[in-house]
Write a protein that holds these residues in place. Sequence first.
Motif, mmCIF file in Angstrom:
data_model
loop_
_atom_site.group_PDB
_atom_site.id
_atom_site.type_symbol
_atom_site.label_atom_id
_atom_site.label_comp_id
_atom_site.label_asym_id
_atom_site.label_seq_id
_atom_site.Cartn_x
_atom_site.Cartn_y
_atom_site.Cartn_z
ATOM 1 N N GLU A 42 0.817 -1.207 0.000
ATOM 2 C CA GLU A 42 0.000 0.000 0.000
ATOM 3 C C GLU A 42 0.856 1.265 0.000
ATOM 4 O OE1 GLU A 42 -3.168 -0.658 2.818
ATOM 5 O OE2 GLU A 42 -3.819 1.398 2.492
ATOM 6 N N LYS A 43 1.919 1.241 0.821
ATOM 7 C CA LYS A 43 2.839 2.386 0.892
ATOM 8 C C LYS A 43 3.457 2.641 -0.479
ATOM 9 C CE LYS A 43 2.626 3.999 4.480
ATOM 10 N NZ LYS A 43 2.811 5.280 5.077
ATOM 11 N N GLU A 44 3.771 1.520 -1.183
ATOM 12 C CA GLU A 44 4.381 1.611 -2.504
ATOM 13 C C GLU A 44 3.415 2.270 -3.497
ATOM 14 O OE1 GLU A 44 7.254 1.681 -5.026
ATOM 15 O OE2 GLU A 44 7.555 1.053 -2.921
ATOM 16 N N LYS A 45 2.164 1.891 -3.442
ATOM 17 C CA LYS A 45 1.143 2.493 -4.316
ATOM 18 C C LYS A 45 1.006 3.992 -4.072
ATOM 19 C CE LYS A 45 -2.022 -1.416 -4.980
ATOM 20 N NZ LYS A 45 -3.282 -1.973 -4.439
ATOM 21 N N LEU A 50 2.077 9.615 -5.869
ATOM 22 C CA LEU A 50 2.749 10.884 -5.625
ATOM 23 C C LEU A 50 3.700 11.214 -6.778
ATOM 24 C CD1 LEU A 50 3.066 13.141 -3.417
ATOM 25 C CD2 LEU A 50 5.163 11.971 -2.746
ATOM 26 N N GLN A 51 4.448 10.215 -7.233
ATOM 27 C CA GLN A 51 5.385 10.456 -8.335
ATOM 28 C C GLN A 51 4.671 10.852 -9.618
ATOM 29 O OE1 GLN A 51 7.746 6.877 -8.377
ATOM 30 N NE2 GLN A 51 9.096 7.604 -6.737
ATOM 31 N N SER A 52 3.539 10.208 -9.919
ATOM 32 C CA SER A 52 2.856 10.585 -11.154
ATOM 33 C C SER A 52 2.239 11.980 -11.038
ATOM 34 C CB SER A 52 1.850 9.522 -11.589
ATOM 35 O OG SER A 52 0.909 9.339 -10.576
ATOM 36 N N LEU A 53 1.794 12.348 -9.843
ATOM 37 C CA LEU A 53 1.295 13.715 -9.647
ATOM 38 C C LEU A 53 2.426 14.725 -9.828
ATOM 39 C CD1 LEU A 53 -1.001 13.291 -6.497
ATOM 40 C CD2 LEU A 53 -1.739 13.651 -8.859
ATOM 41 N N LYS A 55 5.081 14.522 -11.699
ATOM 42 C CA LYS A 55 5.384 14.698 -13.126
ATOM 43 C C LYS A 55 4.428 15.692 -13.777
ATOM 44 C CE LYS A 55 7.315 10.242 -14.388
ATOM 45 N NZ LYS A 55 6.745 8.956 -14.800
ATOM 46 N N LEU A 56 3.137 15.530 -13.480
ATOM 47 C CA LEU A 56 2.124 16.416 -14.056
ATOM 48 C C LEU A 56 2.329 17.863 -13.624
ATOM 49 C CD1 LEU A 56 -1.201 14.442 -13.547
ATOM 50 C CD2 LEU A 56 -0.133 15.058 -15.712
ATOM 51 N N ILE A 57 2.654 18.014 -12.361
ATOM 52 C CA ILE A 57 2.699 19.350 -11.785
ATOM 53 C C ILE A 57 3.944 20.125 -12.204
ATOM 54 C CG2 ILE A 57 3.031 20.499 -9.546
ATOM 55 C CD1 ILE A 57 0.763 18.518 -8.569
ATOM 56 N N ILE A 58 5.055 19.398 -12.289
ATOM 57 C CA ILE A 58 6.316 20.042 -12.672
ATOM 58 C C ILE A 58 6.238 20.639 -14.083
ATOM 59 C CG2 ILE A 58 8.778 19.611 -13.140
ATOM 60 C CD1 ILE A 58 8.029 19.707 -10.145
ATOM 61 N N LYS A 59 5.463 19.983 -14.940
ATOM 62 C CA LYS A 59 5.293 20.504 -16.302
ATOM 63 C C LYS A 59 4.695 21.904 -16.285
ATOM 64 C CE LYS A 59 4.192 16.363 -18.642
ATOM 65 N NZ LYS A 59 3.034 15.690 -19.225
ATOM 66 N N GLU A 60 3.736 22.109 -15.414
ATOM 67 C CA GLU A 60 3.030 23.392 -15.358
ATOM 68 C C GLU A 60 3.772 24.409 -14.480
ATOM 69 O OE1 GLU A 60 0.115 24.057 -16.883
ATOM 70 O OE2 GLU A 60 -0.346 26.009 -15.978
ATOM 71 N N TRP A 61 4.295 23.935 -13.321
ATOM 72 C CA TRP A 61 4.988 24.824 -12.388
ATOM 73 C C TRP A 61 6.368 24.235 -12.081
ATOM 74 C CZ3 TRP A 61 -0.218 23.343 -11.132
ATOM 75 C CH2 TRP A 61 -1.158 24.356 -11.318
ATOM 76 N N ALA A 64 7.816 24.173 -8.524
ATOM 77 C CA ALA A 64 6.971 23.695 -7.422
ATOM 78 C C ALA A 64 7.508 22.395 -6.831
ATOM 79 C CB ALA A 64 5.555 23.494 -7.919
ATOM 80 N N GLN A 65 7.099 22.139 -5.594
ATOM 81 C CA GLN A 65 7.451 20.872 -4.943
ATOM 82 C C GLN A 65 6.197 20.262 -4.349
ATOM 83 O OE1 GLN A 65 10.318 22.528 -2.180
ATOM 84 N NE2 GLN A 65 11.745 20.922 -2.820
ATOM 85 N N LEU A 66 6.172 18.943 -4.289
ATOM 86 C CA LEU A 66 5.068 18.270 -3.619
ATOM 87 C C LEU A 66 5.559 17.658 -2.316
ATOM 88 C CD1 LEU A 66 2.941 16.247 -6.203
ATOM 89 C CD2 LEU A 66 2.423 18.413 -5.111
ATOM 90 N N HIS A 67 4.819 17.880 -1.247
ATOM 91 C CA HIS A 67 5.152 17.260 0.044
ATOM 92 C C HIS A 67 3.959 16.454 0.522
ATOM 93 C CE1 HIS A 67 8.646 19.877 0.498
ATOM 94 N NE2 HIS A 67 7.876 20.894 0.141
ATOM 95 N N LEU A 68 4.249 15.306 1.094
ATOM 96 C CA LEU A 68 3.196 14.554 1.764
ATOM 97 C C LEU A 68 3.049 15.092 3.176
ATOM 98 C CD1 LEU A 68 3.879 10.792 0.992
ATOM 99 C CD2 LEU A 68 1.853 12.101 0.367
ATOM 100 N N TYR A 69 1.844 15.157 3.683
ATOM 101 C CA TYR A 69 1.680 15.489 5.100
ATOM 102 C C TYR A 69 0.501 14.692 5.642
ATOM 103 C CZ TYR A 69 -2.298 18.510 4.057
ATOM 104 O OH TYR A 69 -3.525 18.982 3.673
#
Length: 344
Positions: A42-45, A50-53, A55-61, A64-69
Motif C-alpha cells: 500500500e505504501k508503494e502504491k 505521488l510520483q505521477s502527480l 510529473k504532471l505538476i512540474i510541467k506546469e509549475w 513547485a514541490q510536492l510534500h506529503l503530510y
Amino acid sequence: GHHVSSQRMRSRRRELRTRHDITSFAPQFISIYESLTPSEEEKEKQKQLLQSLEKLIIKEWPNAQLHLYGSCANSFGASSCDIDVCLAISDGEIDKSKILLRLAEILQSDNLQDVQALTRARVPIVKLKDPATGISCDICINNILAVVNTKLLRNYSQIDHRLRQLVIIVKHWAKSRGVNDTYQGTLSSYAYVLMCIHFLQLRRPAILPCLQEMQPTYMVTVDGIECAFFDQVQKLEHFGSVNRESIAELLWAFFSYWAYHHDYANNVISVRTGGIISKQSKDWTRRIGNDRHLICIEDPFELSHDLGRVVDKFTIKILREEFERAAEIMQYDPNPSVRLFEPY
Ligand code: GTP
Ligand code: MG
C-alpha cells in the motif's frame, strides 16, 4: 445460595484490575494494531501516485514541490487512508484559487477521477481519486506548517514504538465511537496524536522527551512562525526503555487520564513544553467568537491555535462520556479489546 454467589461474582467482577492484570490483554491490542497498519504494498502504491502527480505538476509549475503530510507521512495512518499532499509554490503573492482551478483542469485531463476544486473550504483543496489504485488524495497549496508539524509527529513516533501503537488504537477507537469528526464538534486525528504524545511525555519514567525544549537541530521559519526542535531522534532510540509499561497499561491510563484526572476547567495540554499550562496564561478562559476552549490542546507551533476549539457544550459531554466508557471498559470488562471498539 444463588443470591450470595451472584453477589460475590459481582463484587469480584468490580474488583480493580491491577497493572499486571491489564497487561495480559496486551497481545490482543497488539494484534489489533497490526491489523490496522498499512502494508508495504500500500505504501508503494501511495509513493507511485505521488510520483505521477509530481510529473504532471512540474510541467506546469517547474519550481513547485510536492510534500506529503498528514497520516500518510506522520506514521499514524491506518490502512486504506487517503493521502494529503501539499503543493509548495514559492513565487511571492499567489492566487490560490486560480492555481487550484488550473490544477483541477490538469488532473482532469489526465484521467484522474472525481476531480473537484474546493476553493472556499477553510483549507482550500483539490480532491481526486486515482482509478488505478483507488487511493483518494487531497492537494492543498503552501500549507507548509502542516508539513512541518507532520515532521514533528513523525520524529516523535521514531523515538518509541508505543506511541504509534497508542495513536493507531486511539484513532480506531475514536472513529468507531464517532468522536473523530471536527464537523460534528469532536476532535481531529491531529488532536488525538497530540494528546498521545503529551500523555507519553508525562509518564514517569517518561516515554517521550520534549523535542522543542531540547537544543534545536532543525529550524525553519514558516509564515513568520519559528519552528525549531531537536530532530536527531536516532540518538534517542533508548529514551523510553526504562519505562516498561505495556500498550494495554498505557491505553488504560490514557483513558482514565481523560476521564477522571484532566482538569478541564483550568488546564491546557502542551506538547511544546512537554507539560500542562494554564488556560489563564493563554487567555483561553472565555468564549471568543466560536472558540470555546472546553478542552484545550495547544498546537505545537501556532500557539494561539487550540485544537479543541471545535468542541461545544454538547460535544464536550459526548467526548467525556466516551472517555469514561473507555476507562470503565479497560478497568472492568472481560473483553476490553472487543468492547472498546463497538460501533456507537
Ligand atoms: P486521518 O486522515 O484521520 O488518518 O489523520 P491525519 O493524520 O491525516 O489527520 P488530519 O486529517 O486531522 O490532519 C491532517 C494534517 O493537517 C495534520 O497532520 C496536521 O499536519 C494538519 N493540521 C494542522 N492544523 C490542523 C487543524 O487545526 N486541524 C486539523 N484537522 N489538521 C490540522
Ligand atoms: Mg488525513
